[in-house]
Design a protein around this motif. Structure first.
Motif, PDB file in Angstrom:
ATOM      1  N   TRP A  52     -29.336  19.243  28.267  1.00 17.65           N
ATOM      2  CA  TRP A  52     -28.807  20.254  27.490  1.00 17.65           C
ATOM      3  C   TRP A  52     -29.700  21.215  26.954  1.00 17.65           C
ATOM      4  CZ3 TRP A  52     -23.596  20.882  26.236  1.00 17.65           C
ATOM      5  CH2 TRP A  52     -22.772  20.127  26.916  1.00 17.65           C
ATOM      6  N   GLY A  53     -30.917  20.805  26.406  1.00 13.74           N
ATOM      7  CA  GLY A  53     -31.878  21.795  25.746  1.00 13.74           C
ATOM      8  C   GLY A  53     -32.440  22.587  27.214  1.00 13.74           C
ATOM      9  N   ARG A  54     -32.774  22.014  28.333  1.00 14.81           N
ATOM     10  CA  ARG A  54     -33.075  22.911  29.405  1.00 14.81           C
ATOM     11  C   ARG A  54     -32.020  23.777  29.839  1.00 14.81           C
ATOM     12  NH1 ARG A  54     -36.586  18.991  33.966  1.00 14.81           N
ATOM     13  NH2 ARG A  54     -38.033  18.068  32.191  1.00 14.81           N
ATOM     14  N   ALA A  55     -30.701  23.376  29.899  1.00 15.16           N
ATOM     15  CA  ALA A  55     -29.669  24.251  30.368  1.00 15.16           C
ATOM     16  C   ALA A  55     -29.533  25.479  29.601  1.00 15.16           C
ATOM     17  CB  ALA A  55     -28.318  23.522  30.317  1.00 15.16           C
ATOM     18  N   PHE A  56     -29.748  25.397  28.105  1.00 18.74           N
ATOM     19  CA  PHE A  56     -29.648  26.550  27.279  1.00 18.74           C
ATOM     20  C   PHE A  56     -30.983  27.245  26.958  1.00 18.74           C
ATOM     21  CE2 PHE A  56     -26.041  23.970  25.833  1.00 18.74           C
ATOM     22  CZ  PHE A  56     -24.843  24.939  25.753  1.00 18.74           C
ATOM     23  N   THR A  57     -31.863  26.966  27.733  1.00 22.28           N
ATOM     24  CA  THR A  57     -33.352  27.735  27.817  1.00 22.28           C
ATOM     25  C   THR A  57     -33.446  28.032  29.417  1.00 22.28           C
ATOM     26  OG1 THR A  57     -34.518  25.606  28.100  1.00 22.28           O
ATOM     27  CG2 THR A  57     -34.198  26.626  25.817  1.00 22.28           C
ATOM     28  N   ASN A  58     -32.568  27.920  30.219  1.00 22.00           N
ATOM     29  CA  ASN A  58     -32.747  28.296  31.582  1.00 22.00           C
ATOM     30  C   ASN A  58     -32.503  29.689  31.656  1.00 22.00           C
ATOM     31  OD1 ASN A  58     -31.809  28.780  34.433  1.00 22.00           O
ATOM     32  ND2 ASN A  58     -32.432  26.695  34.715  1.00 22.00           N
ATOM     33  N   ALA A  59     -33.409  30.625  32.251  1.00 21.55           N
ATOM     34  CA  ALA A  59     -33.148  32.185  32.281  1.00 21.55           C
ATOM     35  C   ALA A  59     -32.241  32.329  33.271  1.00 21.55           C
ATOM     36  CB  ALA A  59     -34.707  32.574  32.707  1.00 21.55           C
ATOM     37  N   GLY A  60     -32.125  31.727  34.365  1.00 21.96           N
ATOM     38  CA  GLY A  60     -31.109  32.058  35.656  1.00 21.96           C
ATOM     39  C   GLY A  60     -29.712  31.633  34.806  1.00 21.96           C
ATOM     40  N   ALA A  61     -29.449  30.682  34.429  1.00 27.53           N
ATOM     41  CA  ALA A  61     -28.040  30.175  33.867  1.00 27.53           C
ATOM     42  C   ALA A  61     -27.874  31.281  32.740  1.00 27.53           C
ATOM     43  CB  ALA A  61     -28.142  28.987  33.301  1.00 27.53           C
ATOM     44  N   ILE A  62     -28.734  31.842  31.859  1.00 24.09           N
ATOM     45  CA  ILE A  62     -28.180  32.743  31.001  1.00 24.09           C
ATOM     46  C   ILE A  62     -28.018  33.993  31.527  1.00 24.09           C
ATOM     47  CG2 ILE A  62     -29.310  33.902  28.847  1.00 24.09           C
ATOM     48  CD1 ILE A  62     -31.188  31.606  28.242  1.00 24.09           C
ATOM     49  N   GLN A  63     -28.797  34.354  32.319  1.00 19.05           N
ATOM     50  CA  GLN A  63     -28.448  35.770  32.983  1.00 19.05           C
ATOM     51  C   GLN A  63     -27.211  35.906  33.681  1.00 19.05           C
ATOM     52  OE1 GLN A  63     -31.413  37.050  35.874  1.00 19.05           O
ATOM     53  NE2 GLN A  63     -30.452  39.106  36.125  1.00 19.05           N
ATOM     54  N   ALA A  64     -26.886  34.510  34.517  1.00 22.07           N
ATOM     55  CA  ALA A  64     -25.550  34.333  35.209  1.00 22.07           C
ATOM     56  C   ALA A  64     -24.349  34.369  34.337  1.00 22.07           C
ATOM     57  CB  ALA A  64     -25.693  33.157  36.009  1.00 22.07           C
ATOM     58  N   THR A  65     -24.783  33.612  33.283  1.00 24.17           N
ATOM     59  CA  THR A  65     -23.576  33.834  32.187  1.00 24.17           C
ATOM     60  C   THR A  65     -23.125  35.093  31.544  1.00 24.17           C
ATOM     61  OG1 THR A  65     -24.446  31.498  31.307  1.00 24.17           O
ATOM     62  CG2 THR A  65     -22.934  32.779  29.894  1.00 24.17           C
ATOM     63  N   GLY A  66     -24.301  35.779  31.225  1.00 24.77           N
ATOM     64  CA  GLY A  66     -24.033  37.140  31.028  1.00 24.77           C
ATOM     65  C   GLY A  66     -23.227  37.944  31.897  1.00 24.77           C
ATOM     66  N   THR A  67     -23.553  37.807  33.277  1.00 22.43           N
ATOM     67  CA  THR A  67     -23.122  38.631  34.442  1.00 22.43           C
ATOM     68  C   THR A  67     -21.479  38.240  34.315  1.00 22.43           C
ATOM     69  OG1 THR A  67     -25.112  38.726  35.517  1.00 22.43           O
ATOM     70  CG2 THR A  67     -23.018  39.085  36.696  1.00 22.43           C
ATOM     71  N   SER A  68     -21.245  37.028  34.137  1.00 25.78           N
ATOM     72  CA  SER A  68     -20.034  36.395  34.330  1.00 25.78           C
ATOM     73  C   SER A  68     -18.801  37.000  33.180  1.00 25.78           C
ATOM     74  CB  SER A  68     -20.013  34.941  34.102  1.00 25.78           C
ATOM     75  OG  SER A  68     -20.262  34.349  35.665  1.00 25.78           O
ATOM     76  N   LEU A  69     -19.611  37.037  31.951  1.00 22.85           N
ATOM     77  CA  LEU A  69     -18.957  37.400  30.791  1.00 22.85           C
ATOM     78  C   LEU A  69     -18.715  39.058  30.798  1.00 22.85           C
ATOM     79  CD1 LEU A  69     -21.001  35.701  28.012  1.00 22.85           C
ATOM     80  CD2 LEU A  69     -18.656  35.538  28.270  1.00 22.85           C
ATOM     81  N   LEU A  70     -19.606  39.794  31.460  1.00 23.79           N
ATOM     82  CA  LEU A  70     -19.420  41.281  31.675  1.00 23.79           C
ATOM     83  C   LEU A  70     -18.123  41.371  32.598  1.00 23.79           C
ATOM     84  CD1 LEU A  70     -20.329  44.213  31.097  1.00 23.79           C
ATOM     85  CD2 LEU A  70     -22.042  44.141  32.743  1.00 23.79           C
ATOM     86  N   ILE A  71     -18.399  40.910  33.868  1.00 23.36           N
ATOM     87  CA  ILE A  71     -17.310  41.095  34.660  1.00 23.36           C
ATOM     88  C   ILE A  71     -15.990  40.577  34.274  1.00 23.36           C
ATOM     89  CG2 ILE A  71     -16.250  40.114  37.018  1.00 23.36           C
ATOM     90  CD1 ILE A  71     -19.496  39.995  37.978  1.00 23.36           C
ATOM     91  N   ALA A  72     -15.847  39.598  33.625  1.00 19.97           N
ATOM     92  CA  ALA A  72     -14.860  38.906  32.975  1.00 19.97           C
ATOM     93  C   ALA A  72     -13.971  40.076  32.049  1.00 19.97           C
ATOM     94  CB  ALA A  72     -14.776  37.613  32.214  1.00 19.97           C
ATOM     95  N   VAL A  73     -14.900  40.513  31.075  1.00 22.10           N
ATOM     96  CA  VAL A  73     -14.580  41.612  30.297  1.00 22.10           C
ATOM     97  C   VAL A  73     -13.887  42.688  30.917  1.00 22.10           C
ATOM     98  CG1 VAL A  73     -14.997  42.900  28.402  1.00 22.10           C
ATOM     99  CG2 VAL A  73     -15.975  40.817  28.242  1.00 22.10           C
ATOM    100  N   ILE A  74     -14.642  43.106  31.989  1.00 20.57           N
ATOM    101  CA  ILE A  74     -14.086  44.509  32.680  1.00 20.57           C
ATOM    102  C   ILE A  74     -12.893  44.341  33.409  1.00 20.57           C
ATOM    103  CG2 ILE A  74     -14.740  46.145  34.358  1.00 20.57           C
ATOM    104  CD1 ILE A  74     -17.537  45.758  33.686  1.00 20.57           C
ATOM    105  N   ALA A  75     -12.881  43.002  33.869  1.00 18.94           N
ATOM    106  CA  ALA A  75     -11.601  42.752  34.868  1.00 18.94           C
ATOM    107  C   ALA A  75     -10.439  42.571  33.757  1.00 18.94           C
ATOM    108  CB  ALA A  75     -11.822  41.495  35.795  1.00 18.94           C
ATOM    109  N   THR A  76     -10.801  41.792  32.663  1.00 15.78           N
ATOM    110  CA  THR A  76      -9.608  41.921  31.620  1.00 15.78           C
ATOM    111  C   THR A  76      -9.183  42.965  31.144  1.00 15.78           C
ATOM    112  OG1 THR A  76     -10.405  39.698  31.103  1.00 15.78           O
ATOM    113  CG2 THR A  76      -8.912  40.728  29.557  1.00 15.78           C
ATOM    114  N   ALA A  77      -9.968  43.924  30.721  1.00 16.09           N
ATOM    115  CA  ALA A  77      -9.725  45.142  30.362  1.00 16.09           C
ATOM    116  C   ALA A  77      -8.667  46.095  31.426  1.00 16.09           C
ATOM    117  CB  ALA A  77     -11.055  46.104  30.105  1.00 16.09           C
ATOM    118  N   ILE A  78      -9.457  46.054  32.613  1.00 14.08           N
ATOM    119  CA  ILE A  78      -8.459  46.697  33.709  1.00 14.08           C
ATOM    120  C   ILE A  78      -7.108  46.032  33.830  1.00 14.08           C
ATOM    121  CG2 ILE A  78      -8.338  47.158  36.165  1.00 14.08           C
ATOM    122  CD1 ILE A  78     -11.429  47.142  36.200  1.00 14.08           C
ATOM    123  N   ALA A  79      -6.994  44.875  33.597  1.00 11.47           N
ATOM    124  CA  ALA A  79      -5.589  44.163  33.927  1.00 11.47           C
ATOM    125  C   ALA A  79      -4.714  44.292  32.645  1.00 11.47           C
ATOM    126  CB  ALA A  79      -5.974  42.630  34.046  1.00 11.47           C
TER     127      ALA A  79
END
Length: 268
Positions: A52-79
């Motif tokens: 759990w500690g490694r997951a929350f400090t994993n740079a790739g996971a953090i960046q991927a989460t940010g990308t997913s959040l951004l895409i989800a927000v944009i898609a939701t706004a359009i929808a």
């Protein structure tokens, strides 16, 4: 309808087996996120919070989460915008081909993801001649997120009727004033429910994303797929999966509560 005791017992057993088949694998994933094993052996040889500690400090996971959040927000706004406008058009106006338009709006949620992905990939690259990027993923997600908003809003509009809107118009209010003061307040819970469902669908979508994401665009589901078989990454992926389960459950539970009586909740 009343069932006999044997029928109730049989129905209970069948229901229990189905629920166990669905949720026991999820329980295994949760337990593996605390396992001391790097290969996710079963049963876990021990329990630890290291992953759990490694997951929350994993740079790739953090960046991927940010990308997913951004895409989800944009898609939701359009929808939210397009789904609401389409609902108002189909419910409040009569025109030639209305039923056909209604079918075309709902169709993307019923199509297999791979079909949608291939079609949008060809559309972006061949017809539009653009490179795949983050915005193409957001647009692709919006195609099926619109349906969740549409279903909730049009169901609410059908229940509302037009009496209050007609009364507002009779009192001299314009179209925008009527929408702002009469229609929108009655649609807020339906919009929130549809928006939450759209966000959840977009956040964990992988099939359509795979076909419409360009190089360098890595969402959290794609990050999970790319790292599942890498050495010592499996426990971290299990942690991320648990987080995704929570993220998916919360908005869907809220949307279901808000959507009681609003309309049928559909997912992709």
């Amino acid at each position: 309808m009343r069932l006999s005791k044997p029928s109730r017992l049989t129905l209970g057993i069948v229901t229990g087996v189905i629920l166990a088949a669905i949720y026991l694998p999820l329980l295994v994933v949760v337990l593996n996120s605390f396992s001391t094993s790097k290969s996710l052996t079963w049963p876990p040889p021990g329990f630890t919070l290291e992953w759990w500690g490694r997951a929350f400090t994993n740079a790739g996971a953090i960046q991927a989460t940010g990308t997913s959040l951004l895409i989800a927000v944009i898609a939701t706004a359009i929808a939210l915008v397009l789904g609401t406008l389409i609902s108002l058009a189909l419910q409040r106006f009569k025109f030639f081909g209305r039923e056909a338009v209604n079918l075309l709006v709902i169709l993307p949620i019923a199509l297999p993801g791979i079909v949608t992905g291939i079609a949008l990939n060809n559309f972006f690259r061949t017809i539009l001649g653009v490179d795949l990027a983050l915005w193409t993923v957001a647009v692709a997600h919006a195609t099926f997120c619109i349906v969740t908003v549409f279903n909730n809003v049009i169901a609410r509009l059908r229940r509302m009727g037009t009496n209050l809107e007609e009364a507002s118009a009779d009192l001299g209010a314009g179209v925008w004033t009527t929408f702002r003061l009469v229609t929108f307040p009655q649609l807020r819970s339906a919009l929130l429910a549809g928006g939450l469902l759209a966000f959840a669908l977009s956040f964990d979508e992988i099939i359509v994303t795979t076909f419409t994401a360009g190089e360098g665009v890595t969402t959290l589901p794609i990050f999970i797929m790319n790292n599942m078989l890498r050495p010592a990454q499996a426990p971290i992926i299990a942690v991320i999966a648990v987080v995704l389960i929570v993220i998916s459950i919360v908005p869907i539970a809220i949307a279901q509560k808000l959507g009681n009586g609003v309309g049928e909740v559909k997912g992709k």
